[in-house]
Design a protein around this motif. Structure first.
Motif, PDB file in Angstrom:
ATOM      1  N   GLU A 207       0.899  -1.234   0.020  1.00 60.01           N
ATOM      2  CA  GLU A 207       0.097   0.442  -0.209  1.00 60.01           C
ATOM      3  C   GLU A 207       0.309   1.156   0.391  1.00 60.01           C
ATOM      4  N   TYR A 208       1.584   1.664   0.115  1.00 57.86           N
ATOM      5  CA  TYR A 208       2.383   2.304   0.677  1.00 57.86           C
ATOM      6  C   TYR A 208       2.838   3.809  -1.021  1.00 57.86           C
ATOM      7  N   ALA A 209       3.202   4.714  -0.365  1.00 57.66           N
ATOM      8  CA  ALA A 209       3.842   5.170  -2.150  1.00 57.66           C
ATOM      9  C   ALA A 209       5.093   5.165  -2.264  1.00 57.66           C
ATOM     10  N   SER A 210       5.570   5.262  -3.604  1.00 58.85           N
ATOM     11  CA  SER A 210       6.296   5.009  -4.289  1.00 58.85           C
ATOM     12  C   SER A 210       7.527   5.578  -3.425  1.00 58.85           C
ATOM     13  N   GLY A 211       8.341   4.077  -3.411  1.00 56.60           N
ATOM     14  CA  GLY A 211       9.600   4.602  -2.824  1.00 56.60           C
ATOM     15  C   GLY A 211       9.955   4.460  -1.728  1.00 56.60           C
ATOM     16  N   ALA A 212       8.948   4.436  -0.393  1.00 60.46           N
ATOM     17  CA  ALA A 212       8.376   4.803   0.391  1.00 60.46           C
ATOM     18  C   ALA A 212       8.944   2.933   1.540  1.00 60.46           C
TER      19      ALA A 212
END
Length: 564
Positions: A207-212
């Motif tokens: 579910e994370y944002a890109s690169g997170a």
């Protein structure tokens, strides 16, 4: 991680006409799990309403089948009726989609067919729950919309409930972080040609944002959407991005899927009232986010919603094995802190009362040789403060510490020891043997025996093996083998280094659980494979190690060759 334990049946219906097809040749390419067993099937058919012409339709997200029953199989696809109708867009007209199921790849012998009208309300996904099929039979399927024809998928129904089945082979995977690398393991699984089922044990998306999360600063391929997913449109878009992967499409088209969710289908370390990776002040109401995530999951996955819209359910492969599939996110209490004695409280639960009672009843009633449990998080104890039970418990009580040691990860069963003791005590008291837990989540590969007295586990005769420096194995010997299950944790096809307790487990792997050719269900075996480089789409795979448990022994042992 992966663990084996008891499975159970799903409702079955009377088979109908459909000629039986021969099993594919057994090709050895890479991992997968196999345990002596048969195959399954599913049912249903929809009818078209007032749908517009679908002249420009395309099938861009592949096809899939799932939850095989003796008389049925669930078919899935997603149609893009017009270019603007991208996943999560909410755009596009109602579209009539025909599905066909045949006993031959050329579709000259149609066994069943129907039409479903899909709309933007279901993100133009299509499901057909097809019933009335023959048990243990291979079928081919496809979808048509206007002039568009989908790729062809191959599936297989489960054996009849009373069938004598000589083997079951499962391809096991979990924890698929799109940004951390390519899904080459899926390609190798698809190429085997000998699997009965693709078993996915949670974290199909992240579910994370890109690169997170889990990229070590290098995003191999970016997420869509780039933001952390919170809304229904977000979850649909993320699922849609995953389903564009060619290797994933190939695996879904090659073999039926059985899947459960874990936390990342929602948010990291999810529990019934929230998640570690959810901030109500900025990310809204948790129940709304969960509802959106579940809706997108059931739209995009070849999975039948079961009890109260969860994923806990049972499937059966003849007299060989039943498979109990758990939902360890929807009902759990909030995680306790490490070192907090609350992990032992009877007021806290991982499973929820109804699900635990359901699992215990299913294990006790099982009449199959093997009982498999599809389990999201590790049930084997991983804790510090290893002392004999008679010393640790009084000391823990005096100091207010957990009675089974300081858990490394309270998000797994170590953080809910009352539920674990009740379940393992049930197995022990009822003399329920041949129980195997198949587990995801842990981003590493383990093969364990699960002791009833978890506090003595590390203090007993412990061995730790490394597989080429990347896969770990723990063994525990108890004085009372009856009721002790085996715990096989197989590294998922994708591994994220961000949560690894040690560097040596940071390598993608594939797992395979299987039984030998003899018709007697004498063993369950897990074969572990690793990928050469997750950042390269053409990664190769190599066998690393294998462990087995022989029927009735309640112990694991190393073997020196994978199942062919």
């Amino acid at each position: 991680m992966t663990e084996p334990t008891a499975p159970a049946p799903i409702d079955a219906a009377a088979p109908t006409a459909a000629a039986s097809a021969a099993r594919p040749p057994r090709r050895r390419v890479i991992q997968a799990a196999a345990l002596t067993a048969g195959a399954l099937a599913l049912p249903l058919a929809g009818t078209a309403g007032n749908a517009v012409a679908a002249g420009g339709a395309q099938f861009l997200h592949g096809v899939a089948s799932g939850d095989p029953l003796p008389d049925g199989i669930l078919l899935w696809t997603r149609v893009t009726p017009v270019a603007a109708a991208t996943p999560g867009s909410g755009l596009g007209p109602d579209t009539a989609v025909q599905w066909q199921l045949a006993t031959d790849r050329a579709f000259t012998a149609i066994a069943a067919s129907g039409t479903v009208t899909t709309t933007a309300a279901t993100d133009h996904t299509v499901k057909a729950d097809v019933r009335g099929l023959k048990p243990d039979t291979a079928y081919w399927y496809r979808f048509l919309a206007g002039d568009a024809v989908s790729p062809v998928g191959r599936t297989r129904t489960a054996p009849a409930a009373d069938a004598a089945v000589d083997r079951l082979r499962l391809g096991v995977a979990s924890c698929a972080n799109w940004e951390a690398g390519y899904f080459s393991a899926y390609r190798h699984l698809a190429a085997r040609g000998d699997l009965d089922v693709f078993l996915f044990l949670g974290d199909y998306i992240y579910e994370y944002a890109s690169g997170a999360y889990g990229t070590r600063g290098t995003v191999v391929r970016p997420h869509a959407p780039a933001n952390e997913i919170i809304t229904l449109a977000d979850y649909r878009t993320r699922h849609g991005r995953y389903k564009t992967d060619a290797d994933l499409q190939a695996l879904h088209a090659a073999v039926p899927t059985i899947a459960i969710w874990d936390d990342h289908e929602f948010a990291n370390d999810a529990w019934s009232g929230g998640a570690e990776n959810h901030t109500p002040g900025t990310e809204g109401d948790w129940s709304a986010r969960v509802a959106a995530a579940k809706q997108a999951y059931f739209e995009w996955m070849p999975v039948r919603p079961s009890i109260a819209g969860t994923t806990y359910r049972r499937l059966r492969y003849g007299k060989l094995a039943d498979l109990h599939l758990l939902d360890l996110r929807s009902f759990r209490s909030q995680q306790a802190g490490i070192g907090n004695g609350d992990v032992d409280s009877a007021d806290r639960t991982l499973t929820g009362r109804a699900q635990l009672d359901w699992l215990k009843a299913g294990l006790a009633a099982s009449d199959t040789t093997w009982r498999l449990v599809g389990n999201e998080v590790m049930i084997s104890p991983v804790a510090f403060l290893a002392l004999p039970d008679y010393l640790l418990r009084p000391l823990a009580q005096l100091l207010g510490l957990p009675g089974e040691g300081l858990a490394v990860n309270v998000d797994q069963w170590d953080g809910y020891t009352h539920d674990r003791r009740e379940l393992l005590g049930h197995l022990k008291d009822r003399h329920i043997t041949n129980t195997v837990f198949l587990t995801g989540d842990i981003h590493s590969a383990w093969a364990c025996e699960v002791p009833f007295e978890a506090a003595t586990y590390p203090a007993s005769r412990q061995r730790r093996h490394r597989v080429r420096g990347h896969l770990g194995q723990l063994r525990q010997h108890r004085r009372h083998p009856e009721g002790r299950p085996a715990d096989a944790v197989a590294g998922g096809h994708r591994r994220d280094p961000g949560r690894q307790p040690a560097r040596q487990v940071d390598r993608p792997g594939l797992a395979r659980l299987r039984r030998p050719r003899p018709s007697t269900a004498e063993r369950a075996q897990m074969d572990y494979y690793v990928l050469s480089d997750r950042t390269k789409p053409d990664a190769t795979t190599k066998w690393a190690r294998s462990y087995r448990t022989k029927s009735g022994t309640q112990q694991i042992e190393r073997v020196y060759t994978p199942v062919n």
